[in-house]
Scaffold this motif. Structure first.
Motif, short mmCIF file in Angstrom:
data_model
loop_
_atom_site.label_atom_id
_atom_site.label_comp_id
_atom_site.label_asym_id
_atom_site.label_seq_id
_atom_site.Cartn_x
_atom_site.Cartn_y
_atom_site.Cartn_z
N PRO A 11 43.16 33.36 42.79
CA PRO A 11 42.25 34.43 43.21
C PRO A 11 42.93 35.80 43.30
O PRO A 11 42.35 36.82 42.87
CB PRO A 11 41.76 33.96 44.58
N GLN A 12 44.16 35.85 43.82
CA GLN A 12 44.85 37.13 43.93
C GLN A 12 45.18 37.71 42.55
O GLN A 12 45.04 38.91 42.32
CB GLN A 12 46.13 36.97 44.74
N HIS A 58 43.61 37.05 39.74
CA HIS A 58 42.37 37.44 39.06
C HIS A 58 41.82 38.74 39.64
O HIS A 58 41.25 39.56 38.91
CB HIS A 58 41.33 36.33 39.17
N ARG A 61 40.43 26.07 48.04
CA ARG A 61 40.00 27.45 48.24
C ARG A 61 39.07 27.82 47.09
O ARG A 61 39.05 27.14 46.06
CB ARG A 61 41.19 28.40 48.30
N HIS A 62 38.29 28.88 47.28
CA HIS A 62 37.36 29.30 46.24
C HIS A 62 38.13 29.92 45.08
O HIS A 62 38.98 30.80 45.28
CB HIS A 62 36.36 30.31 46.80
N LEU A 63 37.84 29.47 43.87
CA LEU A 63 38.52 29.96 42.68
C LEU A 63 37.55 30.75 41.81
O LEU A 63 36.34 30.52 41.85
CB LEU A 63 39.08 28.79 41.87
N PRO A 64 38.07 31.66 41.01
CA PRO A 64 37.21 32.33 40.03
C PRO A 64 36.71 31.32 39.00
O PRO A 64 37.28 30.22 38.87
CB PRO A 64 38.14 33.36 39.39
#
Length: 248
Positions: free
Chosen positions: A93-94, A96, A116-119
């Motif tokens: 995420p960071q 992206h 965790r939430h991913l793109p």
């Protein structure tokens, strides 16, 4: 485990290190993974490849430091962020957020398993996508717990693995207890392998694992980059036959 670093690090950390033509590694911070109620330390390593179009392919992006991302971007525009297995994804995420135009790739099922939430992910298959086909080949190794995509950079004859070989150097492990535990797993230099508990999770898939390893051997790599421990700068085929004797 105590809060004291468990390993003598592969210094300098968070610095680009040329490995082969158009390939760099970057050793990152020590992390700790949950295992049987313990916090087991691991070294981390990111791999970067410059593609023929000048774009940068980032394998197992490590950390979230802006200066690190600046250093990677200095090599060229970041075009691909790769989560090579269902463990190595945490900082996607960071990365992206910093490189929103980069395509994000991960193994099948990662979005559902991730903590965790991913793109949105483009699923890695046995065939390389258009972004790196012809330069980087790949193979998928399925498992009950970990599915891993492994990659072969054709121009430099470099194989890029993640957790299917771990090769911790005993002299870098500060704790006698941890050194003993690592030896029990079978993941120590000079006979690094997948840890024995991870190997067990591939038992039902051993025919697929064997086929994947045979493909790696057929590529005839000269070098092997590992995410954890000492890499192999020669005799890649011999190291593969030794490390994967549990399935060949």
């Amino acid at each position: 485990m105590s809060g004291r670093p468990a390993f003598d690090p592969y210094t300098p950390l968070m610095v680009l290190k040329p490995f082969a033509d158009d390939i760099w590694t970057m050793d990152g911070p020590e992390i700790r993974m949950n295992w049987l109620g313990l916090k087991i330390p691991f070294t981390t390593r990111m791999t970067l490849v410059r593609l023929p179009d000048g774009g940068i392919w980032v394998h197992s992006p490590t950390g979230q430091d802006g200066m690190v991302m600046d250093a990677v971007e200095s090599l060229g525009p970041v075009r691909h962020l790769v989560a090579p297995n269902s463990i190595h994804y945490w900082w996607l995420p960071q990365w992206h957020a910093r490189f929103p135009d980069a395509r994000v790739h991960g193994v099948a099922g990662l979005s559902q398993k991730a903590k965790r939430h991913l793109p949105p992910l483009e699923v890695l298959r046995a065939t390389a996508p258009t972004g790196w086909a012809g330069t980087i080949d790949q193979v998928i190794v399925p498992g009950d717990v970990v599915t891993e995509a492994d990659f072969f950079h054709r121009p430099s004859r470099t194989l890029i693995l993640t957790d299917l070989i771990e090769n911790f150097e005993p002299q870098r492990i500060r704790s006698r207890v941890l050194r003993f535990l690592m030896r029990l797993t079978g993941a120590v230099d000079p006979d690094g392998q997948a840890p024995i508990d991870l190997r067990a999770t591939f038992w039902r898939h051993r025919a697929s694992v064997r086929a994947a390893v045979e493909q790696m051997i057929e590529w005839e790599p000269d070098h092997i980059i590992l995410a954890h421990g000492r890499c192999y700068d020669k005799d890649g085929v011999g190291e593969l036959r030794r490390s994967f004797r549990w399935v060949l």
